[in-house]
Design an enzyme around this catalytic site. Structure first.
Site, PDB file in Angstrom:
ATOM      1  N   GLU A  32       0.841  -1.205   0.000  1.00  0.00           N
ATOM      2  CA  GLU A  32       0.000   0.000   0.000  1.00  0.00           C
ATOM      3  C   GLU A  32       0.872   1.249   0.000  1.00  0.00           C
ATOM      4  O   GLU A  32       1.900   1.276   0.711  1.00  0.00           O
ATOM      5  CB  GLU A  32      -0.844  -0.067   1.286  1.00  0.00           C
ATOM      6  CG  GLU A  32      -1.608   1.150   1.645  1.00  0.00           C
ATOM      7  CD  GLU A  32      -2.209   1.035   3.055  1.00  0.00           C
ATOM      8  OE1 GLU A  32      -3.400   1.271   3.199  1.00  0.00           O
ATOM      9  OE2 GLU A  32      -1.466   0.708   4.008  1.00  0.00           O
TER      10      GLU A  32
ATOM     11  N   HIS B  72       2.627   4.481   0.981  1.00  0.00           N
ATOM     12  CA  HIS B  72       2.934   5.060   2.285  1.00  0.00           C
ATOM     13  C   HIS B  72       3.652   6.391   2.085  1.00  0.00           C
ATOM     14  O   HIS B  72       4.738   6.623   2.642  1.00  0.00           O
ATOM     15  CB  HIS B  72       3.796   4.104   3.118  1.00  0.00           C
ATOM     16  CG  HIS B  72       2.981   3.161   3.964  1.00  0.00           C
ATOM     17  ND1 HIS B  72       2.324   2.078   3.441  1.00  0.00           N
ATOM     18  CD2 HIS B  72       2.688   3.166   5.299  1.00  0.00           C
ATOM     19  CE1 HIS B  72       1.680   1.440   4.420  1.00  0.00           C
ATOM     20  NE2 HIS B  72       1.877   2.089   5.552  1.00  0.00           N
TER      21      HIS B  72
ATOM     22  N   ASP C  85       3.769  -1.786   6.145  1.00  0.00           N
ATOM     23  CA  ASP C  85       2.988  -2.460   7.196  1.00  0.00           C
ATOM     24  C   ASP C  85       3.490  -3.877   7.461  1.00  0.00           C
ATOM     25  O   ASP C  85       3.563  -4.320   8.618  1.00  0.00           O
ATOM     26  CB  ASP C  85       1.497  -2.519   6.813  1.00  0.00           C
ATOM     27  CG  ASP C  85       0.851  -1.137   6.821  1.00  0.00           C
ATOM     28  OD1 ASP C  85       1.504  -0.173   7.263  1.00  0.00           O
ATOM     29  OD2 ASP C  85      -0.306  -1.034   6.377  1.00  0.00           O
TER      30      ASP C  85
ATOM     31  N   HIS D 166      -1.858  -3.611   9.596  1.00  0.00           N
ATOM     32  CA  HIS D 166      -2.634  -2.830   8.613  1.00  0.00           C
ATOM     33  C   HIS D 166      -4.080  -2.720   9.108  1.00  0.00           C
ATOM     34  O   HIS D 166      -4.793  -3.731   9.205  1.00  0.00           O
ATOM     35  CB  HIS D 166      -2.563  -3.553   7.265  1.00  0.00           C
ATOM     36  CG  HIS D 166      -3.373  -2.963   6.156  1.00  0.00           C
ATOM     37  ND1 HIS D 166      -3.160  -1.691   5.651  1.00  0.00           N
ATOM     38  CD2 HIS D 166      -4.388  -3.489   5.423  1.00  0.00           C
ATOM     39  CE1 HIS D 166      -4.016  -1.473   4.652  1.00  0.00           C
ATOM     40  NE2 HIS D 166      -4.776  -2.535   4.504  1.00  0.00           N
TER      41      HIS D 166
ATOM     42  N   GLU E  78      -6.981  -1.931   8.073  1.00  0.00           N
ATOM     43  CA  GLU E  78      -8.143  -2.435   7.341  1.00  0.00           C
ATOM     44  C   GLU E  78      -8.295  -3.955   7.414  1.00  0.00           C
ATOM     45  O   GLU E  78      -9.326  -4.496   7.014  1.00  0.00           O
ATOM     46  CB  GLU E  78      -8.066  -1.987   5.877  1.00  0.00           C
ATOM     47  CG  GLU E  78      -8.272  -0.482   5.671  1.00  0.00           C
ATOM     48  CD  GLU E  78      -6.988   0.328   5.805  1.00  0.00           C
ATOM     49  OE1 GLU E  78      -6.035  -0.128   6.478  1.00  0.00           O
ATOM     50  OE2 GLU E  78      -6.934   1.432   5.238  1.00  0.00           O
TER      51      GLU E  78
ATOM     52  N   HIS F  57      -1.350   7.076   9.296  1.00  0.00           N
ATOM     53  CA  HIS F  57      -0.852   6.395   8.103  1.00  0.00           C
ATOM     54  C   HIS F  57       0.359   7.101   7.489  1.00  0.00           C
ATOM     55  O   HIS F  57       0.265   8.262   7.106  1.00  0.00           O
ATOM     56  CB  HIS F  57      -1.963   6.294   7.056  1.00  0.00           C
ATOM     57  CG  HIS F  57      -1.507   5.636   5.792  1.00  0.00           C
ATOM     58  ND1 HIS F  57      -1.238   4.285   5.718  1.00  0.00           N
ATOM     59  CD2 HIS F  57      -1.233   6.142   4.576  1.00  0.00           C
ATOM     60  CE1 HIS F  57      -0.829   3.992   4.493  1.00  0.00           C
ATOM     61  NE2 HIS F  57      -0.823   5.101   3.786  1.00  0.00           N
TER      62      HIS F  57
ATOM     63  N   GLU G 146       4.941   5.499  11.997  1.00  0.00           N
ATOM     64  CA  GLU G 146       5.501   4.560  11.007  1.00  0.00           C
ATOM     65  C   GLU G 146       6.835   5.074  10.452  1.00  0.00           C
ATOM     66  O   GLU G 146       7.770   4.293  10.240  1.00  0.00           O
ATOM     67  CB  GLU G 146       4.500   4.320   9.869  1.00  0.00           C
ATOM     68  CG  GLU G 146       3.325   3.450  10.304  1.00  0.00           C
ATOM     69  CD  GLU G 146       2.399   3.067   9.160  1.00  0.00           C
ATOM     70  OE1 GLU G 146       1.959   1.907   9.132  1.00  0.00           O
ATOM     71  OE2 GLU G 146       2.109   3.919   8.291  1.00  0.00           O
TER      72      GLU G 146
HETATM   73 ZN    ZN Z   1       1.091   1.635   7.372  1.00  0.00          ZN
HETATM   74 MN    MN Z   2      -1.876   0.156   6.169  1.00  0.00          MN
END
Ligand code: ZN
Ligand code: MN
Length: 258
Positions: A38, A40, A49, A124, A126, A180, A185
């Site tokens: 995904e 980032h 992630d 993650h 979701e 996010h 992160e």
């Molecule tokens: Zn992430």
């Molecule tokens: Mn994620």
């Protein structure tokens, strides 16, 4: 413990089947890290992630003599208010049913191997309910004659102590919702994988402002063009190590063998 540490002996995939069979007899916990592929932001790799979940899983395993499965590096569809959504090139997501069945299949095999306690360590947002469903379907298949297996699921950030978050944010923690590709992160990636972070590509600090609902099809409304949802300019490797070490310590306390 830093990146130079050798985690080979905790990696299930690096063992032979005979070594694995013996280790399983004494390893109290088998950990499956789960991430996503995904966007980032322009400064972090898309595997973020999965990389973070695996790094934390390995440190936890080293702490309690557990075993770590290869990470599941694809996850459920990115949502605008938690990951920027599906409008970015590179974000490569699974349908919910695929994730559910992938986890169910892996757990089924782990039960067959004789793993007694499995931790699904999620990185993650979701993924959460699809992982829960995969666990439920796998457990439903266990018959009376099989030993009782336990499966735990957690989002690793829920084990980060509040006082650490307040130090990192220099005040009250605004919550994980918009984190996010942001301060947390980015700091952890600077600690663990500095060579994968492009510090020259940090976007300007801004906080995404979303309504309290989702609208489909996704159009990317309100998602910053960078794909980053919250400020990150104060990210540092020191903050990253503080987050990682304190989180691993709390996870180890929660999952230490009885
Ligand atoms: Zn992430
Ligand atoms: Mn994620």
């Amino acid at each position: 413990m830093n990146t130079a540490a050798d985690f080979t002996k905790y990696k299930m995939s690096h063992l032979s089947w005979t070594q694995y069979r013996e280790r399983l007899k004494i390893a109290p916990l088998v950990i499956l890290p789960v991430g996503a592929l995904e966007q980032h932001g322009p400064h972090l790799p898309m595997a973020c992630d999965a990389l973070l979940a695996e790094a934390i899983a390995l440190r936890l395993a080293a702490n309690i003599n557990g075993l770590v499965m290869p990470p599941l590096s694809y996850g459920y569809k990115s949502q605008e208010r938690s990951g920027g959504g599906q409008c970015f090139p590179g974000t490569t997501s699974l349908d919910g049913i695929t994730l559910i069945h992938t986890l169910r299949d892996i757990l089924r095999e782990l039960f067959r191997h004789g793993a007694m306690h499995i931790l699904v360590l999620n990185g993650h947002v979701e993924n959460q309910w699809f992982l829960t469903e995969g666990i439920d379907l796998a457990l439903r298949e266990i018959t009376q004659s099989q030993p009782v297996n336990r499966v735990s699921r957690c989002e690793y950030w829920n084990y980060t102590p509040q006082n650490v978050l307040e130090r990192i944010f220099d005040g009250p923690f605004p919550g994980v919702d918009l984190e996010h590709a942001a301060l947390i992160e980015t700091s952890m990636m600077l600690a663990l994988y500095p060579h994968l972070v492009d510090t020259s590509a940090f976007p300007e600090d801004m906080l995404a402002d979303f309504p309290a609902h989702d609208t489909y099809p996704q159009k990317g409304d309100g998602v910053p063009v960078s794909g980053v949802l919250a400020p990150l300019s104060s990210a540092s490797a020191d903050k990253g190590w503080l987050l990682i070490n304190s989180t691993v310590e709390c996870l180890a306390a929660a999952f230490k063998p009885e």
